[in-house]
Design a protein around this motif. Structure first.
Motif, PDB file in Angstrom:
ATOM      1  N   LYS A 155       0.795  -1.239   0.000  1.00 18.55           N
ATOM      2  CA  LYS A 155       0.000   0.000   0.000  1.00 18.55           C
ATOM      3  C   LYS A 155       0.825   1.285   0.000  1.00 18.55           C
ATOM      4  O   LYS A 155       0.586   2.192  -0.781  1.00 18.55           O
ATOM      5  N   ARG A 156       1.810   1.392   0.920  1.00 19.97           N
ATOM      6  CA  ARG A 156       2.492   2.681   1.084  1.00 19.97           C
ATOM      7  C   ARG A 156       3.844   2.528   1.789  1.00 19.97           C
ATOM      8  O   ARG A 156       4.114   1.507   2.422  1.00 19.97           O
ATOM      9  N   ASP A 157       4.642   3.587   1.683  1.00 17.97           N
ATOM     10  CA  ASP A 157       5.907   3.635   2.415  1.00 17.97           C
ATOM     11  C   ASP A 157       5.608   3.727   3.912  1.00 17.97           C
ATOM     12  O   ASP A 157       4.696   4.458   4.325  1.00 17.97           O
ATOM     13  N   VAL A 158       6.367   3.004   4.696  1.00 16.06           N
ATOM     14  CA  VAL A 158       6.198   3.040   6.155  1.00 16.06           C
ATOM     15  C   VAL A 158       7.496   3.555   6.784  1.00 16.06           C
ATOM     16  O   VAL A 158       8.543   2.928   6.665  1.00 16.06           O
ATOM     17  N   LEU A 164       1.487   2.674   9.677  1.00 11.42           N
ATOM     18  CA  LEU A 164       1.012   1.286   9.748  1.00 11.42           C
ATOM     19  C   LEU A 164      -0.468   1.182  10.090  1.00 11.42           C
ATOM     20  O   LEU A 164      -1.074   0.134   9.906  1.00 11.42           O
ATOM     21  N   LYS A 165      -1.021   2.273  10.603  1.00 11.81           N
ATOM     22  CA  LYS A 165      -2.394   2.216  11.105  1.00 11.81           C
ATOM     23  C   LYS A 165      -3.368   1.742  10.024  1.00 11.81           C
ATOM     24  O   LYS A 165      -3.405   2.286   8.928  1.00 11.81           O
ATOM     25  N   HIS A 226       6.584  -2.207  -1.097  1.00  9.98           N
ATOM     26  CA  HIS A 226       7.298  -1.373  -0.122  1.00  9.98           C
ATOM     27  C   HIS A 226       7.977  -2.211   0.952  1.00  9.98           C
ATOM     28  O   HIS A 226       7.353  -3.069   1.560  1.00  9.98           O
ATOM     29  N   LEU A 227       9.266  -1.928   1.187  1.00 14.16           N
ATOM     30  CA  LEU A 227      10.031  -2.577   2.254  1.00 14.16           C
ATOM     31  C   LEU A 227      10.551  -1.503   3.200  1.00 14.16           C
ATOM     32  O   LEU A 227      11.172  -0.536   2.760  1.00 14.16           O
ATOM     33  N   SER A 228      10.286  -1.665   4.499  1.00  7.64           N
ATOM     34  CA  SER A 228      10.798  -0.741   5.521  1.00  7.64           C
ATOM     35  C   SER A 228      11.739  -1.495   6.445  1.00  7.64           C
ATOM     36  O   SER A 228      11.356  -2.513   7.032  1.00  7.64           O
ATOM     37  N   LEU A 229      12.959  -0.985   6.572  1.00 10.93           N
ATOM     38  CA  LEU A 229      13.970  -1.671   7.386  1.00 10.93           C
ATOM     39  C   LEU A 229      13.777  -1.319   8.861  1.00 10.93           C
ATOM     40  O   LEU A 229      14.548  -0.578   9.457  1.00 10.93           O
ATOM     41  N   THR A 230      12.725  -1.867   9.421  1.00 15.03           N
ATOM     42  CA  THR A 230      12.359  -1.568  10.808  1.00 15.03           C
ATOM     43  C   THR A 230      13.226  -2.322  11.813  1.00 15.03           C
ATOM     44  O   THR A 230      13.457  -1.830  12.921  1.00 15.03           O
ATOM     45  N   LYS A 286      14.889  -5.480  -7.996  1.00 15.80           N
ATOM     46  CA  LYS A 286      13.673  -6.183  -8.405  1.00 15.80           C
ATOM     47  C   LYS A 286      12.436  -5.286  -8.324  1.00 15.80           C
ATOM     48  O   LYS A 286      11.311  -5.768  -8.495  1.00 15.80           O
ATOM     49  N   GLY A 287      12.650  -3.998  -8.030  1.00 16.66           N
ATOM     50  CA  GLY A 287      11.546  -3.043  -8.098  1.00 16.66           C
ATOM     51  C   GLY A 287      10.915  -2.635  -6.783  1.00 16.66           C
ATOM     52  O   GLY A 287       9.941  -1.872  -6.763  1.00 16.66           O
ATOM     53  N   MET A 288      11.451  -3.116  -5.659  1.00 16.73           N
ATOM     54  CA  MET A 288      10.875  -2.708  -4.376  1.00 16.73           C
ATOM     55  C   MET A 288      11.385  -1.331  -3.962  1.00 16.73           C
ATOM     56  O   MET A 288      12.536  -0.975  -4.225  1.00 16.73           O
ATOM     57  N   THR A 289      10.518  -0.550  -3.340  1.00 15.16           N
ATOM     58  CA  THR A 289      10.926   0.712  -2.726  1.00 15.16           C
ATOM     59  C   THR A 289      11.416   0.381  -1.321  1.00 15.16           C
ATOM     60  O   THR A 289      10.672  -0.206  -0.531  1.00 15.16           O
ATOM     61  N   VAL A 290      12.658   0.738  -1.011  1.00 13.25           N
ATOM     62  CA  VAL A 290      13.221   0.398   0.296  1.00 13.25           C
ATOM     63  C   VAL A 290      13.381   1.652   1.139  1.00 13.25           C
ATOM     64  O   VAL A 290      14.053   2.610   0.738  1.00 13.25           O
ATOM     65  N   ILE A 291      12.732   1.654   2.304  1.00 11.85           N
ATOM     66  CA  ILE A 291      12.830   2.776   3.245  1.00 11.85           C
ATOM     67  C   ILE A 291      13.868   2.414   4.294  1.00 11.85           C
ATOM     68  O   ILE A 291      13.652   1.522   5.125  1.00 11.85           O
ATOM     69  N   ASP A 292      15.028   3.083   4.236  1.00 14.17           N
ATOM     70  CA  ASP A 292      16.079   2.757   5.202  1.00 14.17           C
ATOM     71  C   ASP A 292      16.263   3.834   6.263  1.00 14.17           C
ATOM     72  O   ASP A 292      17.171   3.760   7.089  1.00 14.17           O
ATOM     73  N   ASP A 293      15.381   4.877   6.235  1.00 11.99           N
ATOM     74  CA  ASP A 293      15.472   5.922   7.264  1.00 11.99           C
ATOM     75  C   ASP A 293      14.252   5.874   8.194  1.00 11.99           C
ATOM     76  O   ASP A 293      13.622   6.871   8.499  1.00 11.99           O
TER      77      ASP A 293
END
Length: 326
Positions: A155-158, A164-165, A226-230, A286-293
């Motif tokens: 769905k979206r960047d986290v 996450l809500k 979307h991938l978030s490095l939590t 492979k096309g994923m958006t990665v949020i590392d911050d």
């Protein structure tokens, strides 16, 4: 005299045949994982099988099963407890349902990094926990690793818990995870791992959370954007054996199985390091958006109430013993 000699000769020959057939007897056991063979868990059970055969001179053969072909992690652990399957290699996800004392390892943000987690598991704390399995019908052979868990969704960047809500996320059947993720605002959906890809593909759930080695081997990039490095939870793995099957082994063979499990854990952790090192670039390609911050402080803050409950459940001293372990 000749008859005596002949009888003696026949007796020796029969004895030799008996010894020979006994030495050649082979016991086959089964071990399973819920992810692909080409994964950090696959290399672990392949190594374990090879080492057991080598260290027992071929008297024990371990058959390996992948991709949940013998059932999900919970089913495999149940089968080992019941004795219908001898061995399983599993993440810690379903383990607290069988050995409640292990719940403490799933508390979010408990471990600083992999080196800290490995030191805890390989040291007195981890060994004490391995001992808790005996009373539940298991012999826990070794701790291994899944890695630090990260979140993916379609769905979206986290970047913070606010993002996450309302997201419907697959979680493991793990009470500690579920309590924490509800505090993040997630709509938790416990589900066995073999069902997850299809659930993501069909939109039954919006996302899931797993370490990079699992995200890569399960090809979640095909169904998640979307991938978030939590890095919100450290996820151990464990190699367990049916207690009765272990007790039937000779002292030397018991040691062979334990040493084989330690070798499997070593190879498994090396593969996790490798996947972690290349994983982000691989998934981006492979096309994923990665949020590392990701703002981890906000994730920690959102767990204040839940952490207070965890301190009641596990004891603050026990949590601090892990947090402060050097």
């Amino acid at each position: 005299m000749r008859l005596k000699t002949l009888a003696l000769g026949i007796g020796l020959a029969v004895g030799a045949l008996t010894i020979s057939s006994h030495a050649g007897a082979q016991t086959t056991m089964r071990i399973s994982i819920s992810v692909a063979q080409n994964s950090h868990q696959g290399v672990a059970i392949d190594t374990f099988a090879k080492e057991v055969e080598k260290r027992t001179a071929g008297r024990y053969k371990v058959q390996t099963f992948y991709n949940g072909s013998l059932g999900g992690e919970r089913e495999s652990i149940e089968a080992v407890q019941l004795g219908t399957q001898e061995l399983a290699f599993s993440s810690s996800g379903p383990i607290p349902n069988f050995v409640p004392e292990t719940k403490i390892l799933d508390v979010p943000f408990l471990f600083r990094d992999k080196a800290h987690a490995r030191a805890v598991l390989d040291g007195p704390i981890g060994q004490e926990l391995l001992g808790k399995f005996d009373a539940k019908g298991f012999k826990a052979l070794a701790w291994a690793e899944n890695g630090f868990r990260h979140m993916t969704n379609s769905k979206r960047d986290v970047k913070s818990p606010d993002d996450l809500k309302g997201l419907k996320m697959r979680t493991m059947e793990n009470p500690v995870h579920i309590a924490a993720y509800k505090a993040f605002g997630i709509i938790t959906t416990p589900m066995a791992f073999p069902e997850v890809f299809t659930a993501l593909q069909q939109g039954t759930v919006d996302g899931q959370e797993n370490p990079l080695p699992v995200i890569i081997s399960a090809k979640f990039d095909q169904v998640q954007k979307h991938l978030s490095l939590t890095g919100h939870v450290y996820s151990p793995c464990i190699l367990v054996m049916n207690k009765a099957a272990f007790e039937k082994l000779s002292a030397a063979d018991k040691q062979a199985f334990i040493d084989s499990a330690k070798e499997a854990a070593k190879v498994n952790r090396a593969r996790v390091d490798e996947d972690d090192a290349k994983g982000v670039a691989d998934l981006r390609a492979k096309g994923m958006t990665v949020i590392d911050d990701v703002d981890k402080s906000k994730f920690v803050a959102s767990l204040t109430k839940v952490n207070a409950q965890f301190e009641k459940d596990f004891g603050k001293a026990n949590l601090d013993r892990i947090r402060d372990y050097k």
